[in-house]
Design a protein around this motif. Structure first.
Motif, PDB file in Angstrom:
ATOM      1  N   ARG A  25       0.822  -1.221   0.000  1.00  7.54           N
ATOM      2  CA  ARG A  25       0.000   0.000   0.000  1.00  7.54           C
ATOM      3  C   ARG A  25       0.851   1.263   0.000  1.00  7.54           C
ATOM      4  O   ARG A  25       0.341   2.361   0.188  1.00  7.54           O
ATOM      5  CB  ARG A  25      -0.923   0.001   1.228  1.00  7.54           C
ATOM      6  N   VAL A  26       2.172   1.105  -0.212  1.00  4.76           N
ATOM      7  CA  VAL A  26       3.076   2.257  -0.229  1.00  4.76           C
ATOM      8  C   VAL A  26       4.155   2.035  -1.287  1.00  4.76           C
ATOM      9  O   VAL A  26       4.706   0.931  -1.385  1.00  4.76           O
ATOM     10  CB  VAL A  26       3.763   2.479   1.139  1.00  4.76           C
ATOM     11  N   PHE A  27       4.450   3.092  -2.048  1.00  2.71           N
ATOM     12  CA  PHE A  27       5.579   3.094  -2.977  1.00  2.71           C
ATOM     13  C   PHE A  27       6.379   4.363  -2.712  1.00  2.71           C
ATOM     14  O   PHE A  27       5.841   5.468  -2.745  1.00  2.71           O
ATOM     15  CB  PHE A  27       5.087   3.060  -4.426  1.00  2.71           C
ATOM     16  N   VAL A  28       7.672   4.230  -2.425  1.00  7.67           N
ATOM     17  CA  VAL A  28       8.543   5.373  -2.162  1.00  7.67           C
ATOM     18  C   VAL A  28       9.403   5.624  -3.394  1.00  7.67           C
ATOM     19  O   VAL A  28      10.046   4.704  -3.915  1.00  7.67           O
ATOM     20  CB  VAL A  28       9.460   5.116  -0.945  1.00  7.67           C
TER      21      VAL A  28
ATOM     22  N   GLY B  70       1.819  10.265 -14.909  1.00  3.38           N
ATOM     23  CA  GLY B  70       0.417   9.960 -14.683  1.00  3.38           C
ATOM     24  C   GLY B  70       0.170   8.481 -14.501  1.00  3.38           C
ATOM     25  O   GLY B  70      -0.720   8.062 -13.738  1.00  3.38           O
ATOM     26  N   GLU B  71       0.952   7.654 -15.198  1.00  2.00           N
ATOM     27  CA  GLU B  71       0.783   6.214 -15.102  1.00  2.00           C
ATOM     28  C   GLU B  71       1.126   5.718 -13.698  1.00  2.00           C
ATOM     29  O   GLU B  71       0.442   4.845 -13.148  1.00  2.00           O
ATOM     30  CB  GLU B  71       1.661   5.519 -16.145  1.00  2.00           C
TER      31      GLU B  71
ATOM     32  N   ALA C  88      -0.878   3.428  -8.676  1.00  2.00           N
ATOM     33  CA  ALA C  88      -0.974   3.470  -7.217  1.00  2.00           C
ATOM     34  C   ALA C  88      -2.418   3.648  -6.769  1.00  2.00           C
ATOM     35  O   ALA C  88      -2.875   2.991  -5.822  1.00  2.00           O
ATOM     36  CB  ALA C  88      -0.106   4.597  -6.668  1.00  2.00           C
ATOM     37  N   ARG C  89      -3.139   4.523  -7.461  1.00  7.74           N
ATOM     38  CA  ARG C  89      -4.550   4.765  -7.094  1.00  7.74           C
ATOM     39  C   ARG C  89      -5.368   3.498  -7.260  1.00  7.74           C
ATOM     40  O   ARG C  89      -6.214   3.158  -6.411  1.00  7.74           O
ATOM     41  CB  ARG C  89      -5.121   5.890  -7.959  1.00  7.74           C
TER      42      ARG C  89
ATOM     43  N   ALA D   7      -4.341   0.505  -6.965  1.00  5.73           N
ATOM     44  CA  ALA D   7      -3.947  -0.443  -5.919  1.00  5.73           C
ATOM     45  C   ALA D   7      -4.370   0.021  -4.533  1.00  5.73           C
ATOM     46  O   ALA D   7      -4.135  -0.694  -3.547  1.00  5.73           O
ATOM     47  CB  ALA D   7      -2.432  -0.645  -5.956  1.00  5.73           C
ATOM     48  N   GLY D   8      -4.988   1.211  -4.446  1.00  2.00           N
ATOM     49  CA  GLY D   8      -5.339   1.756  -3.139  1.00  2.00           C
ATOM     50  C   GLY D   8      -4.117   2.060  -2.309  1.00  2.00           C
ATOM     51  O   GLY D   8      -4.097   1.841  -1.090  1.00  2.00           O
ATOM     52  N   ALA D   9      -3.081   2.574  -2.980  1.00  2.00           N
ATOM     53  CA  ALA D   9      -1.786   2.768  -2.329  1.00  2.00           C
ATOM     54  C   ALA D   9      -1.357   4.226  -2.371  1.00  2.00           C
ATOM     55  O   ALA D   9      -1.823   5.012  -3.204  1.00  2.00           O
ATOM     56  CB  ALA D   9      -0.723   1.893  -3.002  1.00  2.00           C
ATOM     57  N   PHE D  10      -0.450   4.573  -1.459  1.00  2.00           N
ATOM     58  CA  PHE D  10       0.144   5.906  -1.419  1.00  2.00           C
ATOM     59  C   PHE D  10       1.488   5.907  -2.146  1.00  2.00           C
ATOM     60  O   PHE D  10       2.207   4.900  -2.158  1.00  2.00           O
ATOM     61  CB  PHE D  10       0.378   6.348   0.027  1.00  2.00           C
ATOM     62  N   VAL D  11       1.827   7.057  -2.714  1.00  2.00           N
ATOM     63  CA  VAL D  11       3.146   7.295  -3.284  1.00  2.00           C
ATOM     64  C   VAL D  11       3.849   8.310  -2.399  1.00  2.00           C
ATOM     65  O   VAL D  11       3.379   9.447  -2.257  1.00  2.00           O
ATOM     66  CB  VAL D  11       3.066   7.824  -4.729  1.00  2.00           C
ATOM     67  N   VAL D  12       4.938   7.914  -1.773  1.00  2.00           N
ATOM     68  CA  VAL D  12       5.744   8.855  -0.995  1.00  2.00           C
ATOM     69  C   VAL D  12       6.782   9.446  -1.944  1.00  2.00           C
ATOM     70  O   VAL D  12       7.677   8.739  -2.420  1.00  2.00           O
ATOM     71  CB  VAL D  12       6.433   8.162   0.195  1.00  2.00           C
ATOM     72  N   GLU D  13       6.646  10.733  -2.229  1.00  2.00           N
ATOM     73  CA  GLU D  13       7.527  11.420  -3.178  1.00  2.00           C
ATOM     74  C   GLU D  13       8.620  12.167  -2.411  1.00  2.00           C
ATOM     75  O   GLU D  13       8.356  13.159  -1.737  1.00  2.00           O
ATOM     76  CB  GLU D  13       6.715  12.415  -4.016  1.00  2.00           C
TER      77      GLU D  13
END
Length: 478
Positions: free
Chosen positions: A246-249, A268-269, A274-275, A277-283
């Motif tokens: 649920r997280v991608f850094v 955008g992809e 991530a959306r 997968a119901g996941a957050f992207v930590v930028e």
């Protein structure tokens, strides 16, 4: 008498003379020391303060400095071996061991031995830091009304607004939390977004400090390969499906260590994947202000194109100022913001107000844009110097990408090279570098090294450092 300008040298000389005085005996006055050693009163004051901090002298306002009483005998060394059992048992039920390997972080923080050229540094050399501007900003900040009072827990509104404007898009001050540096912000984000034992997707290779944060929190880093255009979306989607993460850094801009910039068609992809997968992207937008002079217009942060609150954005002032200017923005949108703020408050209460006030003074001063322009030009020149020296002296080291931002180069070593042996040989030759292994959360595809050009004194040190590296490579590669 030869002039001594170093506080350390004067303190060392005074240490050697302490035996002339009995405990409680008065040392010469500051005026006498100034005349004797031909130093400024400030140098004397700082040297005496250093001795006082070491417990060797006692200073009494208006009376002078006196030799301190002898220290009590050292306490007997106890037996701490029981802790090995206690620490191991504590994590026996953890899905992921919470041991902390800080070696990948320490290598870029530890000062090299004297005479060693620092190609492993993660911060600007003092000559590139805006020291005078920071000192002036701190002085002005200390005189601001209420500067030493308790700040809002989320940070000063004016500072949050400044960060929000720099991020752009729909980000507002209400969505910004001030933290004590990027490392602290990443720690807060991972703790907020993933429970212990959960997988977290990371770029491969990636910043060792982030891997250490994840593992210390009991998370399981899962690598997603990066190419010249950033993370590969198809593999990111595969990783989400395979792990349920649920997280991608990620570091979309001048990625550490590759220097890659996420391609426009992938931005955008990545958010869409991530959306879904119901996941957050930590930028982690860690070097936006370390752009090189020839970079051209920069892409906006992912957070600026994210109305749905997928992105948790981290951006710090530390890299472009000083390692001690630890101040960062953590931006998010939606219910997650309250969790981020709760963890931040529990961990640290708030960032000291004088530092926040100093940041406002600094970024609002005419010196700030001048500093950014000077760093931009100097980093480009240093990058070009190092690139030319490597191609001339070490053509066998592959340099697949020359970035237009950041402060380092990522080189692939010839197949079969022992990274540790090369790092040791380089240190013997008088240059420190960063092996590539700590940047991978799984088995690396090849041997690499990272060379920084920000922490050295200038072009001359870069050229000499590459020459020394040539000596090390001849020893290890044959």
């Amino acid at each position: 008498m030869q002039q001594r300008s170093s506080v350390g040298e004067l303190a060392e000389q005074l240490k050697q003379e302490l035996n002339r005085y009995s405990p409680g005996g008065k040392l010469p006055s500051s005026r006498v020391l100034v005349e004797r050693f031909r130093v400024s009163p400030v140098t004397v004051s700082r040297a005496l303060a250093q001795l006082a901090a070491e417990g060797l002298v006692v200073t009494r306002p208006g009376a002078g400095a006196f030799r301190a009483a002898p220290r009590a005998a050292a306490a007997p060394v106890g037996d701490t071996s029981w802790q090995e059992v206690a620490l191991s048992a504590d994590g026996a039920g953890d899905l992921v061991p919470r041991t902390v390997d800080a070696s990948g972080v320490v290598v870029s923080l530890a000062a090299p031995p004297p005479g060693v050229i620092e190609f492993n540094g993660g911060y600007l050399h003092p000559s590139l830091q805006p020291e005078r501007a920071m000192a002036a900003a701190l002085s002005r900040a200390g005189r601001r009304p209420g500067a030493w009072g308790r700040p809002p827990m989320e940070g000063l509104e004016e500072l949050r607004e400044w960060f929000a404007r720099s991020i752009g898009g729909g980000v507002t001050a209400a969505g910004v939390q001030i933290t004590a540096g990027g490392q602290s912000a990443l720690t807060t984000a991972l703790r907020a977004l993933a429970p212990p034992g959960a997988p977290v997707l990371v770029e491969s290779p990636t910043y060792p400090g982030m891997l250490a944060i994840a593992r210390a929190a009991g998370l399981r880093p899962v690598p997603v390969p990066v190419d010249a255009d950033g993370v590969r979306p198809s593999l990111l989607a595969d990783a989400f499906r395979a792990t349920g993460a649920r997280v991608f850094v990620c570091q979309p801009l001048f990625q550490n260590p590759t220097g890659a910039v996420l391609a426009p068609e992938r931005r955008g992809e990545v958010l869409r994947i991530a959306r879904a997968a119901g996941a957050f992207v930590v930028e982690d937008d860690f070097v936006r202000r370390l752009v090189h002079e020839d970079a051209g217009p920069l892409p906006s942060p992912l957070a600026a194109d994210d109305p749905d609150g997928v992105v948790v954005h981290v951006c710090s002032l530390t890299k472009v100022t000083s390692p001690s200017f630890r101040l960062c923005a953590l931006a998010a949108h939606g219910p997650v913001l309250e969790r981020l703020r709760a963890i931040q408050v529990v961990d640290t209460f708030f960032v000291p107000r004088p530092l926040q006030e100093a940041a406002l003074e600094l970024v609002g001063s005419p010196a700030w844009p001048r500093h950014l322009r000077a760093v931009s030009a100097e980093l480009r020149a240093r990058r070009d110097t190092m690139t030319a020296a490597l191609r001339r002296e070490l053509p066998e080291l592959a340099l697949p990408h020359v970035p237009s931002g950041g402060y380092h180069l990522w080189l692939r070593l010839p197949d079969g090279t022992d990274e540790a042996a090369l790092a040791s040989a380089a240190l013997r030759a008088g240059v420190s570098l960063t092996p590539g292994r700590p940047y991978f959360s799984a088995e690396p595809p090849a041997a690499h090294v990272r060379l920084s050009f920000a922490a050295v004194a200038g072009a001359g040190e870069i050229t000499e450092g590459v020459r020394r590296l040539r000596t090390a490579c001849e020893e290890v590669l044959g």
